[in-house]
Design an enzyme around this catalytic site. Structure first.
Site, PDB file in Angstrom:
ATOM      1  N   LYS A   1      18.230  28.786  -3.047  1.00 43.46           N
ATOM      2  CA  LYS A   1      17.471  28.779  -1.590  1.00 43.46           C
ATOM      3  C   LYS A   1      15.976  29.275  -1.731  1.00 43.46           C
ATOM      4  CE  LYS A   1      21.652  28.766   0.868  1.00 43.46           C
ATOM      5  NZ  LYS A   1      22.959  29.893   1.448  1.00 43.46           N
TER       6      LYS A   1
ATOM      7  N   GLN B   1      23.672  35.296   3.937  1.00 44.37           N
ATOM      8  CA  GLN B   1      24.464  34.552   3.063  1.00 44.37           C
ATOM      9  C   GLN B   1      26.189  35.083   3.412  1.00 44.37           C
ATOM     10  OE1 GLN B   1      23.568  31.994   1.206  1.00 44.37           O
ATOM     11  NE2 GLN B   1      25.922  32.013   0.262  1.00 44.37           N
TER      12      GLN B   1
ATOM     13  N   ASP C   1      20.892  28.264   9.857  1.00 44.46           N
ATOM     14  CA  ASP C   1      22.338  27.930   9.394  1.00 44.46           C
ATOM     15  C   ASP C   1      22.985  27.040  10.648  1.00 44.46           C
ATOM     16  OD1 ASP C   1      23.369  28.555   6.812  1.00 44.46           O
ATOM     17  OD2 ASP C   1      23.336  30.689   7.339  1.00 44.46           O
TER      18      ASP C   1
END
Ligand code: GUN
Length: 282
Positions: free
Chosen positions: A52, A96, A119
C-alpha cells in the site's frame, strides 16, 4: 485454454489514471495523504502494508505509516485514530486488519471518520453501498468489477454466483453485481449442492478462503472465473480458492493467484483515497 486476466496490468492502468490526476492537483497546491496503521507483526499484514505504501508513492500520495506494537491498548489505538481523524494532512485512514485479539476490529472501524474510511468498512459507508449511493468503493469487490469489465463481459442479465458471504468481500460483491443488473446468488457453507449452483454461473466469484476448492466441475464452459482467495497449498505456495490448472481449459476468462484480484484491491484503495482528497478539497 481460457484467457488469463492480468490483474497487474489492469491495476497499473487504474493507478496511472490516478497518478495523472494527482499531478494536476499538485500543480494547484493540493496534496493527498493516506495514513496506514498496523498493529503487531503479522507477516502477511506487513507485506500488504508495504504494498500500500509503494502504491501511494507510485501515484504521488503522501503516506504516513504508524507501526504499533502488538501490546498496544484500545485507548492508545483510539487516540491515534482520533488524532488522524483531526489531521488535515490525512485524507484517508486505513487500519490493517486483523488486529491482535485483544482489540475489537469493529469498534476501531466505527471510530474512523466515515469521510476518511477509504476501506469503506464503516457502517455508514456499508449502508451507502447497500443503497447504491456511495463515494467509497468496497476495494476488493470493486477491483473484481474492474477485472470483469476488462474482459468486455456485460454483467446485466447474467447469472452471477458469489462463493462466500463475508462483510469485506461476499456481501458487497453481490451488491455491486446487483447494481450492474446481474442475477446474483450468494452461496456459503450451508448451501445445498454448491457445485450445481456454481456451474450455472456465467460469472463466478470465489471468496471462501479454501485452497483450490473450485475445480472444473464447479464451472460452466466459458464462464468468467474470478478468484479472490489468498491461501497456501500443501507445499506452502500461494494459491487461490480456484484450482487454476484444473479450470483453465474450461473457463472463458480466469484470474491467476497471485497477479489477479490482489493488485486491484490496492488500486481501488488508491481510487478511494483520491476521492477522499477531492471531497476534503472541494
Ligand atoms: N486485511 C486484509 N484485507 C484488508 C483490507 O482490504 N483492508 C484492511 N484494512 N485490512 C485488510
Amino acid at each position: 485454454m481460457a484467457n488469463i486476466i492480468d490483474g497487474k496490468a489492469v491495476s497499473a492502468q487504474v493507478k496511472e489514471g490516478i497518478r495523472q490526476e494527482v499531478e494536476k492537483l499538485k500543480a494547484k497546491g493540493i496534496e493527498i495523504g493516506l495514513a496506514v496503521v498496523i498493529v503487531g507483526d503479522d507477516p502477511a499484514s506487513q507485506v500488504y502494508v508495504r504494498n500500500k505504501e509503494k502504491a501511494c508513492e507510485a501515484v504521488g500520495f503522501n503516506s504516513y505509516k504508524y507501526a504499533l506494537p502488538a501490546e498496544t491498548t484500545e485507548e492508545e489505538l483510539l487516540a491515534l485514530v482520533d488524532k488522524l481523524n483531526n489531521d488535515d494532512k490525512v485524507d484517508g485512514i486505513l487500519v490493517q486488519l486483523p488486529l491482535p485479539k485483544h482489540l475489537d476490529d469493529k469498534m476501531i472501524i466505527n471510530n474512523i471518520r466515515p469521510d476518511k474510511d477509504v476501506d469503506a468498512f464503516h457502517p455508514v459507508n456499508v449502508g451507502k453501498i447497500m443503497i447504491g449511493d456511495y463515494s467509497f468503493l468496497p476495494c476488493t469487490p470493486a477491483g473484481v468489477m474492474e477485472l470483469i469489465k476488462s474482459t468486455g463481459t456485460e454483467v446485466a442479465g447474467k447469472e452471477c454466483v458469489v462463493i462466500g458471504r463475508s462483510n469485506i468481500v461476499g456481501k458487497p460483491q453481490a451488491m455491486l453485481l446487483l447494481h450492474e443488473n446481474g442475477t446474483v446468488t450468494i452461496t456459503h457453507s450451508k448451501t445445498k449442492d454448491l457445485k450445481e449452483v456454481c456451474s450455472r454461473a456465467d460469472i463466478l466469484v470465489a471468496a471462501v478462503g479454501r485452497a483450490k476448492m473450485v475445480t472444473a466441475d464447479y464451472i460452466k464452459e466459458g464462464a468468467v472465473v474470478i478468484d479472490v482467495g489468498m491461501n497456501r497449498d500443501e507445499e506452502g505456495k500461494l494459491c487461490g480458492d480456484v484450482d487454476f490448472e484444473d479450470c483453465k481449459e474450461k473457463a472463458g476468462y480466469i484470474t491467476p493467484v497471485p497477479g489477479g484480484v490482489g493488485p486491484m484491491t490496492i488500486a481501488m484503495l488508491m481510487k478511494n483515497t483520491l476521492t477522499a482528497g477531492l471531497i476534503h478539497n472541494s
